[in-house]
Design a protein around this motif. Structure first.
Motif, PDB file in Angstrom:
ATOM      1  N   ALA A  85       0.812  -1.217   0.000  1.00  0.00           N
ATOM      2  CA  ALA A  85       0.000   0.000   0.000  1.00  0.00           C
ATOM      3  C   ALA A  85       0.844   1.265   0.000  1.00  0.00           C
ATOM      4  O   ALA A  85       0.486   2.263  -0.635  1.00  0.00           O
ATOM      5  N   ALA A  86       1.979   1.254   0.695  1.00  0.00           N
ATOM      6  CA  ALA A  86       2.824   2.450   0.748  1.00  0.00           C
ATOM      7  C   ALA A  86       3.342   2.833  -0.625  1.00  0.00           C
ATOM      8  O   ALA A  86       3.602   4.009  -0.892  1.00  0.00           O
ATOM      9  N   ALA A  87       3.469   1.854  -1.515  1.00  0.00           N
ATOM     10  CA  ALA A  87       3.966   2.120  -2.865  1.00  0.00           C
ATOM     11  C   ALA A  87       2.821   2.331  -3.856  1.00  0.00           C
ATOM     12  O   ALA A  87       2.789   3.335  -4.571  1.00  0.00           O
ATOM     13  N   THR A  88       1.876   1.419  -3.900  1.00  0.00           N
ATOM     14  CA  THR A  88       0.809   1.502  -4.906  1.00  0.00           C
ATOM     15  C   THR A  88      -0.140   2.663  -4.644  1.00  0.00           C
ATOM     16  O   THR A  88      -0.605   3.318  -5.568  1.00  0.00           O
ATOM     17  N   GLY A  89      -0.427   2.930  -3.351  1.00  0.00           N
ATOM     18  CA  GLY A  89      -1.502   3.859  -3.031  1.00  0.00           C
ATOM     19  C   GLY A  89      -2.837   3.207  -3.318  1.00  0.00           C
ATOM     20  O   GLY A  89      -2.955   1.981  -3.404  1.00  0.00           O
ATOM     21  N   TYR A  90      -3.880   4.021  -3.491  1.00  0.00           N
ATOM     22  CA  TYR A  90      -5.222   3.492  -3.751  1.00  0.00           C
ATOM     23  C   TYR A  90      -5.794   4.120  -5.019  1.00  0.00           C
ATOM     24  O   TYR A  90      -5.319   5.149  -5.507  1.00  0.00           O
ATOM     25  N   PHE A  91      -6.837   3.468  -5.548  1.00  0.00           N
ATOM     26  CA  PHE A  91      -7.579   3.985  -6.703  1.00  0.00           C
ATOM     27  C   PHE A  91      -9.059   3.911  -6.316  1.00  0.00           C
ATOM     28  O   PHE A  91      -9.648   2.849  -6.262  1.00  0.00           O
ATOM     29  N   SER A  92      -9.628   5.061  -6.001  1.00  0.00           N
ATOM     30  CA  SER A  92     -10.977   5.116  -5.439  1.00  0.00           C
ATOM     31  C   SER A  92     -11.873   6.030  -6.262  1.00  0.00           C
ATOM     32  O   SER A  92     -11.451   7.123  -6.664  1.00  0.00           O
ATOM     33  N   PHE A  93     -13.103   5.591  -6.501  1.00  0.00           N
ATOM     34  CA  PHE A  93     -14.040   6.408  -7.275  1.00  0.00           C
ATOM     35  C   PHE A  93     -14.371   7.699  -6.528  1.00  0.00           C
ATOM     36  O   PHE A  93     -14.540   8.757  -7.139  1.00  0.00           O
ATOM     37  N   ILE A  94     -14.450   7.627  -5.212  1.00  0.00           N
ATOM     38  CA  ILE A  94     -14.817   8.808  -4.414  1.00  0.00           C
ATOM     39  C   ILE A  94     -13.599   9.656  -4.070  1.00  0.00           C
ATOM     40  O   ILE A  94     -13.627  10.884  -4.188  1.00  0.00           O
ATOM     41  N   TYR A  95     -12.514   9.005  -3.673  1.00  0.00           N
ATOM     42  CA  TYR A  95     -11.383   9.750  -3.111  1.00  0.00           C
ATOM     43  C   TYR A  95     -10.175   9.840  -4.050  1.00  0.00           C
ATOM     44  O   TYR A  95      -9.122  10.336  -3.653  1.00  0.00           O
ATOM     45  N   GLY A  96     -10.334   9.406  -5.275  1.00  0.00           N
ATOM     46  CA  GLY A  96      -9.286   9.581  -6.267  1.00  0.00           C
ATOM     47  C   GLY A  96      -8.143   8.593  -6.115  1.00  0.00           C
ATOM     48  O   GLY A  96      -8.360   7.397  -5.921  1.00  0.00           O
ATOM     49  N   THR A  97      -6.922   9.086  -6.188  1.00  0.00           N
ATOM     50  CA  THR A  97      -5.756   8.216  -6.234  1.00  0.00           C
ATOM     51  C   THR A  97      -4.667   8.717  -5.288  1.00  0.00           C
ATOM     52  O   THR A  97      -4.670   9.869  -4.852  1.00  0.00           O
ATOM     53  N   SER A  98      -3.722   7.834  -5.017  1.00  0.00           N
ATOM     54  CA  SER A  98      -2.522   8.202  -4.258  1.00  0.00           C
ATOM     55  C   SER A  98      -1.394   7.282  -4.710  1.00  0.00           C
ATOM     56  O   SER A  98      -1.605   6.345  -5.483  1.00  0.00           O
ATOM     57  N   GLY A  99      -0.184   7.541  -4.221  1.00  0.00           N
ATOM     58  CA  GLY A  99       0.945   6.684  -4.521  1.00  0.00           C
ATOM     59  C   GLY A  99       1.251   6.606  -6.006  1.00  0.00           C
ATOM     60  O   GLY A  99       1.065   7.555  -6.766  1.00  0.00           O
ATOM     61  N   VAL A 100       1.724   5.438  -6.444  1.00  0.00           N
ATOM     62  CA  VAL A 100       2.019   5.221  -7.863  1.00  0.00           C
ATOM     63  C   VAL A 100       0.747   5.310  -8.697  1.00  0.00           C
ATOM     64  O   VAL A 100       0.781   5.738  -9.854  1.00  0.00           O
ATOM     65  N   GLU A 101      -0.387   4.947  -8.104  1.00  0.00           N
ATOM     66  CA  GLU A 101      -1.660   5.077  -8.824  1.00  0.00           C
ATOM     67  C   GLU A 101      -1.881   6.525  -9.269  1.00  0.00           C
ATOM     68  O   GLU A 101      -2.433   6.772 -10.346  1.00  0.00           O
ATOM     69  N   ARG A 102      -1.431   7.481  -8.477  1.00  0.00           N
ATOM     70  CA  ARG A 102      -1.558   8.887  -8.852  1.00  0.00           C
ATOM     71  C   ARG A 102      -0.380   9.340  -9.712  1.00  0.00           C
ATOM     72  O   ARG A 102      -0.564   9.991 -10.734  1.00  0.00           O
ATOM     73  N   GLY A 103       0.843   8.987  -9.293  1.00  0.00           N
ATOM     74  CA  GLY A 103       2.025   9.461  -9.989  1.00  0.00           C
ATOM     75  C   GLY A 103       2.107   8.996 -11.430  1.00  0.00           C
ATOM     76  O   GLY A 103       2.664   9.693 -12.280  1.00  0.00           O
ATOM     77  N   TYR A 104       1.553   7.825 -11.729  1.00  0.00           N
ATOM     78  CA  TYR A 104       1.575   7.278 -13.080  1.00  0.00           C
ATOM     79  C   TYR A 104       0.161   7.089 -13.631  1.00  0.00           C
ATOM     80  O   TYR A 104      -0.076   6.231 -14.476  1.00  0.00           O
TER      81      TYR A 104
END
Length: 483
Positions: A85-104
């Motif tokens: 989780a610290a690397a991938t982050g999350y992909f959420s319909f409500i809360y968007g993205t974080s981590g690599v999910e956001r960066g890429y």
């Protein structure tokens, strides 16, 4: 045409011009930034209509999209749960993205211009283009070793290849399961988000690169020692004053050594021995002699105060300004207002391990299209020339003694030479210390550099030290690489 009508026509023309300008700005100039906002539901819903690329570790998907029979069409899934989780982050319909999910995000979603020509066949046939896959630099064996060694203790572990800057493990504890935020049960997502963001132990914070940061304690003595050696005034065998406690200008309470004893005969010791046994008084006096400018400049060369993305933004570590002598003495041993991320302290060790050159840390190795052709890759690059190669060799030899005969003996690996530095950092009155270890192995041909921090002494509580708690965690991580 009379004057009132003429004035009205000018107003109408101005309004049309403003409307045209605003629509042009929104649709063409600002469109990309609006689309990339993490909470943009329209863009997110559109992205759910096509298969998002996978995030991979050692060729295995740690984030993948699976087809579902509902309006979303695709469900983001994290097969390893919280492990990455610290690397991938999350992909959420409500809360968007974080981590690599956001960066890429643009590459994972397939919206990047780099994929346009590769996707032409799908576009011409009316098919939804598929996103690119992202290969992380993390190695599963090293990640699992770090996770197991840290356990349920609050803190963080980072491992890197000092020769390239590739991140081999990134563990933060406590953490969270990204599946809780990617489910299509939006009510459940909102409940999960509330629990995660209001939890007292702050599982959503990536402690490796952000949060409230930590006083680095005695691991910062590596920076002070580097400044001393770089100044040309000191050598490893230079003698320093090292009494049991040192009187600081303008401060009633003396600064003591942890042992309560002097660090050598006649209250004197060498710079080399001061590192080995982590002598507070020697380094407090050394910092005051060097002056704050030299210590701060050395910290900056290692990365303190500088912006960095991996691709997530890293909170800059800080060395305070406008210090009085007593504050400088405390800062020189990693106390007062010095604050650092574990990644920053890993960069300090990495610079020493790599002959003085700090490589730029990175988390993504390659991006591939659906045919597995490489779209982009990360080439190692130098972040800074922190110290000269001769100084790096001197510090490396000092750090080897820390592990061989000093405070870091519990980081020893059979048949492998290890270099390191321990740290025990006071945070607040009545609160157990945060404990540290940073180092690398094999010492003479480094393949891995680590930094470990355990908050509030971990399970050892008030009996904790960097050598007793953090060093064994670092050992387990280094063993996963060298063995």
């Amino acid at each position: 045409m009379n004057t009132p009508i003429r004035r009205l026509s000018f107003v109408v023309m101005a309004m049309f011009a403003a409307l045209l300008l605003a629509s042009t700005m929104i649709q063409f100039v600002q469109a990309k930034s609006y689309n990339e906002k993490p909470g943009n539901r329209r863009a997110l819903l559109k992205s759910y209509a096509k298969e998002r690329g996978s995030i991979l570790v050692d060729g295995n998907a740690v984030a993948v999209s699976k087809p579902v029979d509902n309006d979303f069409k695709w469900q983001r899934s994290y097969p390893q749960g919280s492990t990455y989780a610290a690397a991938t982050g999350y992909f959420s319909f409500i809360y968007g993205t974080s981590g690599v999910e956001r960066g890429y995000n643009d590459l994972l979603s397939g919206s990047s211009d780099k994929l346009f020509y590769r996707q032409l066949p799908e576009i011409l046939t009316g098919k939804e283009p598929q996103g690119a896959s992202v290969d992380l630099t993390i190695r599963a064996k090293v990640q699992q070793a770090a996770r197991n060694a840290l356990g349920n203790q609050r803190g963080a572990v980072i491992a890197m290849d000092p020769k390239t800057g590739a991140i081999l493990a990134m563990v933060t504890s406590p953490t969270y399961d990204p599946n809780l935020l990617s489910t299509h049960d939006l009510n459940a997502v909102q409940d999960n988000w509330k629990q995660l963001t209001t939890a007292k132990n702050q599982p959503m914070i990536n402690r490796v690169i952000g949060g409230n940061l930590y006083p680095p304690g005695s691991t910062f003595k590596l920076v002070t020692a580097a400044a001393a050696l770089e100044s040309g005034k000191y050598k490893p065998d230079s003698e320093l004053d090292a009494p049991a406690a040192i009187k600081l200008p303008g401060v009633v309470r003396p600064l003591p050594n942890v042992t309560g004893r002097a660090c050598g005969p006649n209250d004197r010791t060498t710079l080399e021995h001061a590192i080995e046994i982590s002598c507070n008084t020697a380094f407090a006096g050394l910092g005051m002699d060097l002056g704050q400018d030299k210590v701060r400049q050395q910290a900056t060369k290692f990365g303190f105060g500088q912006q960095l993305t991996i691709p997530m933004n890293v909170t800059p570590s800080t060395f305070p300004g406008n210090l009085q002598q007593a504050q400088l003495a405390q800062s020189s041993i990693g106390q007062f207002d010095v604050r650092a991320t574990p990644l920053q302290m890993a960069m300090v060790s990495a610079g020493i391990a790599n002959g003085g050159k700090v490589m730029r840390p990175y988390l993504v190795q390659t991006v591939r299209d659906k045919n597995l052709d490489v779209v982009q890759s990360t080439d190692p690059s130098v972040f800074s020339d922190a110290i000269g190669s001769d100084v790096a060799t001197q510090l490396k030899d000092m750090m080897k003694k820390v592990v061989d005969t000093g405070t870091g003996r519990r980081a020893q690996i059979p048949n492998v030479e290890v270099a390191g530095k321990t740290g025990t950092a006071e945070t607040a009155p009545g609160v157990n210390a945060d404990v540290w270890f940073t180092g690398f192995a094999p010492a003479n041909d480094p393949k891995v550099v680590v930094a470990v921090v355990v908050e509030d002494g971990g399970t050892a509580g008030q009996e904790a030290s960097g050598g007793s708690v953090a060093a064994p965690i670092a050992k387990a991580v280094m063993e996963a690489v060298v063995n």
